[in-house]
Motif scaffolding. Structure first.
Motif, PDB file in Angstrom:
ATOM      1  N   TYR A   2     -10.047 -37.694  18.829  1.00  0.00           N
ATOM      2  CA  TYR A   2     -10.946 -37.244  19.975  1.00  0.00           C
ATOM      3  C   TYR A   2     -12.301 -37.350  19.334  1.00  0.00           C
ATOM      4  O   TYR A   2     -12.949 -37.916  20.134  1.00  0.00           O
ATOM      5  CB  TYR A   2      -9.984 -35.785  21.100  1.00  0.00           C
ATOM      6  CG  TYR A   2     -10.323 -34.154  20.075  1.00  0.00           C
ATOM      7  CD1 TYR A   2     -12.116 -33.998  20.248  1.00  0.00           C
ATOM      8  CD2 TYR A   2     -10.107 -34.123  18.841  1.00  0.00           C
ATOM      9  CE1 TYR A   2     -12.592 -33.152  19.211  1.00  0.00           C
ATOM     10  CE2 TYR A   2     -10.018 -33.223  18.187  1.00  0.00           C
ATOM     11  CZ  TYR A   2     -11.352 -32.300  17.953  1.00  0.00           C
ATOM     12  OH  TYR A   2     -11.768 -31.134  17.285  1.00  0.00           O
ATOM     13  N   PHE A   3     -12.712 -36.558  18.572  1.00  0.00           N
ATOM     14  CA  PHE A   3     -13.509 -36.842  17.904  1.00  0.00           C
ATOM     15  C   PHE A   3     -14.752 -38.189  17.820  1.00  0.00           C
ATOM     16  O   PHE A   3     -16.251 -38.054  18.146  1.00  0.00           O
ATOM     17  CB  PHE A   3     -14.690 -35.611  16.533  1.00  0.00           C
ATOM     18  CG  PHE A   3     -12.875 -36.765  15.585  1.00  0.00           C
ATOM     19  CD1 PHE A   3     -13.259 -36.990  14.903  1.00  0.00           C
ATOM     20  CD2 PHE A   3     -12.083 -35.698  14.856  1.00  0.00           C
ATOM     21  CE1 PHE A   3     -12.606 -37.671  13.634  1.00  0.00           C
ATOM     22  CE2 PHE A   3     -11.337 -36.445  14.271  1.00  0.00           C
ATOM     23  CZ  PHE A   3     -11.139 -36.735  13.141  1.00  0.00           C
ATOM     24  N   TYR A  31     -21.878 -28.733  19.356  1.00  0.00           N
ATOM     25  CA  TYR A  31     -21.316 -30.039  20.214  1.00  0.00           C
ATOM     26  C   TYR A  31     -20.704 -31.248  18.497  1.00  0.00           C
ATOM     27  O   TYR A  31     -19.894 -31.735  18.476  1.00  0.00           O
ATOM     28  CB  TYR A  31     -21.881 -30.716  20.801  1.00  0.00           C
ATOM     29  CG  TYR A  31     -21.753 -32.238  21.132  1.00  0.00           C
ATOM     30  CD1 TYR A  31     -20.244 -32.076  21.751  1.00  0.00           C
ATOM     31  CD2 TYR A  31     -22.369 -33.149  21.071  1.00  0.00           C
ATOM     32  CE1 TYR A  31     -19.830 -33.299  22.807  1.00  0.00           C
ATOM     33  CE2 TYR A  31     -21.847 -34.312  21.557  1.00  0.00           C
ATOM     34  CZ  TYR A  31     -20.752 -34.160  21.909  1.00  0.00           C
ATOM     35  OH  TYR A  31     -20.016 -35.801  22.596  1.00  0.00           O
ATOM     36  N   TYR A  34     -17.944 -30.855  16.770  1.00  0.00           N
ATOM     37  CA  TYR A  34     -17.097 -31.451  18.066  1.00  0.00           C
ATOM     38  C   TYR A  34     -17.048 -33.043  17.266  1.00  0.00           C
ATOM     39  O   TYR A  34     -15.351 -33.589  17.071  1.00  0.00           O
ATOM     40  CB  TYR A  34     -16.534 -31.202  19.240  1.00  0.00           C
ATOM     41  CG  TYR A  34     -16.506 -29.631  19.518  1.00  0.00           C
ATOM     42  CD1 TYR A  34     -15.829 -29.195  18.555  1.00  0.00           C
ATOM     43  CD2 TYR A  34     -17.339 -29.726  20.557  1.00  0.00           C
ATOM     44  CE1 TYR A  34     -16.020 -27.534  19.248  1.00  0.00           C
ATOM     45  CE2 TYR A  34     -17.792 -28.211  21.090  1.00  0.00           C
ATOM     46  CZ  TYR A  34     -16.585 -27.529  20.685  1.00  0.00           C
ATOM     47  OH  TYR A  34     -16.447 -26.127  21.439  1.00  0.00           O
ATOM     48  N   GLU A  35     -17.352 -33.589  17.894  1.00  0.00           N
ATOM     49  CA  GLU A  35     -17.952 -34.970  16.941  1.00  0.00           C
ATOM     50  C   GLU A  35     -17.444 -35.930  15.388  1.00  0.00           C
ATOM     51  O   GLU A  35     -17.155 -36.387  15.746  1.00  0.00           O
ATOM     52  CB  GLU A  35     -19.142 -35.770  17.103  1.00  0.00           C
ATOM     53  CG  GLU A  35     -19.588 -35.605  18.713  1.00  0.00           C
ATOM     54  CD  GLU A  35     -20.776 -36.935  18.898  1.00  0.00           C
ATOM     55  OE1 GLU A  35     -21.568 -37.249  18.165  1.00  0.00           O
ATOM     56  OE2 GLU A  35     -20.896 -36.716  20.086  1.00  0.00           O
ATOM     57  N   ARG A  39     -14.434 -29.048  14.235  1.00  0.00           N
ATOM     58  CA  ARG A  39     -14.172 -28.154  14.880  1.00  0.00           C
ATOM     59  C   ARG A  39     -13.027 -28.628  16.430  1.00  0.00           C
ATOM     60  O   ARG A  39     -13.779 -29.960  16.342  1.00  0.00           O
ATOM     61  CB  ARG A  39     -15.555 -27.217  15.358  1.00  0.00           C
ATOM     62  CG  ARG A  39     -15.286 -25.776  16.030  1.00  0.00           C
ATOM     63  CD  ARG A  39     -16.325 -25.239  16.415  1.00  0.00           C
ATOM     64  NE  ARG A  39     -16.624 -24.093  16.988  1.00  0.00           N
ATOM     65  CZ  ARG A  39     -17.302 -23.384  17.395  1.00  0.00           C
ATOM     66  NH1 ARG A  39     -19.091 -23.426  17.126  1.00  0.00           N
ATOM     67  NH2 ARG A  39     -17.375 -22.351  18.259  1.00  0.00           N
ATOM     68  N   GLU A  40     -12.389 -27.624  16.374  1.00  0.00           N
ATOM     69  CA  GLU A  40     -11.442 -28.417  17.707  1.00  0.00           C
ATOM     70  C   GLU A  40     -12.144 -27.945  18.963  1.00  0.00           C
ATOM     71  O   GLU A  40     -12.381 -27.328  19.486  1.00  0.00           O
ATOM     72  CB  GLU A  40     -10.254 -26.917  17.365  1.00  0.00           C
ATOM     73  CG  GLU A  40      -9.188 -27.579  16.495  1.00  0.00           C
ATOM     74  CD  GLU A  40      -8.267 -28.491  16.749  1.00  0.00           C
ATOM     75  OE1 GLU A  40      -8.405 -28.738  17.618  1.00  0.00           O
ATOM     76  OE2 GLU A  40      -8.159 -29.553  15.802  1.00  0.00           O
ATOM     77  N   ILE A  41     -11.842 -28.656  19.529  1.00  0.00           N
ATOM     78  CA  ILE A  41     -13.135 -29.170  20.799  1.00  0.00           C
ATOM     79  C   ILE A  41     -12.063 -28.446  21.952  1.00  0.00           C
ATOM     80  O   ILE A  41     -10.807 -28.393  22.574  1.00  0.00           O
ATOM     81  CB  ILE A  41     -13.446 -29.923  21.635  1.00  0.00           C
ATOM     82  CG1 ILE A  41     -13.831 -29.889  22.651  1.00  0.00           C
ATOM     83  CG2 ILE A  41     -12.345 -30.672  21.763  1.00  0.00           C
ATOM     84  CD1 ILE A  41     -15.273 -31.917  23.044  1.00  0.00           C
ATOM     85  N   ALA A  45     -13.740 -28.023  27.809  1.00  0.00           N
ATOM     86  CA  ALA A  45     -14.759 -29.000  26.992  1.00  0.00           C
ATOM     87  C   ALA A  45     -14.104 -30.367  27.984  1.00  0.00           C
ATOM     88  O   ALA A  45     -15.232 -30.984  28.149  1.00  0.00           O
ATOM     89  CB  ALA A  45     -15.699 -28.920  25.719  1.00  0.00           C
ATOM     90  N   VAL A  46     -13.130 -30.676  27.283  1.00  0.00           N
ATOM     91  CA  VAL A  46     -12.204 -31.935  27.318  1.00  0.00           C
ATOM     92  C   VAL A  46     -12.713 -32.111  28.691  1.00  0.00           C
ATOM     93  O   VAL A  46     -12.647 -33.519  29.360  1.00  0.00           O
ATOM     94  CB  VAL A  46     -11.133 -31.687  26.469  1.00  0.00           C
ATOM     95  CG1 VAL A  46     -10.284 -33.258  27.152  1.00  0.00           C
ATOM     96  CG2 VAL A  46     -11.135 -31.743  25.010  1.00  0.00           C
TER      97      VAL A  46
END
Length: 73
Positions: A2-3, A31, A34-35, A39-41, A45-46
């Motif tokens: 996802y990142f 943020y 996350y990218e 860190r887990e998003i 936020a998803v």
């Protein structure tokens, strides 16, 4: 996975990390983590990012290559 997706979508949309952090009402440093996959998003936020970029949450999470969400009925 996802990142990388959220970073690619952001750059494709010509947005800065700060602009997306503002959209999510968080600090840019949070943020950025996350990218970077540091860190887990969170789920909220998803969902917000999927709505903003008009993609499915499955796409954001790397579960499919299909960008578009299911059509609304």
């Amino acid at each position: 996975m996802y990142f990388q997706r959220i970073a690619d979508l952001r750059t494709d949309a010509d947005k800065t990390q700060q602009q997306i952090a503002d959209l999510l009402h968080m600090k840019r440093q949070v943020y950025r983590r996350y990218e970077k996959g540091e860190r887990e998003i969170p789920t909220w936020a998803v969902i917000q990012l999927a709505r903003f970029y008009d993609v499915s949450t499955d796409y954001l999470l790397g579960l499919t290559r299909e960008k578009r969400p299911f059509p609304k009925k």
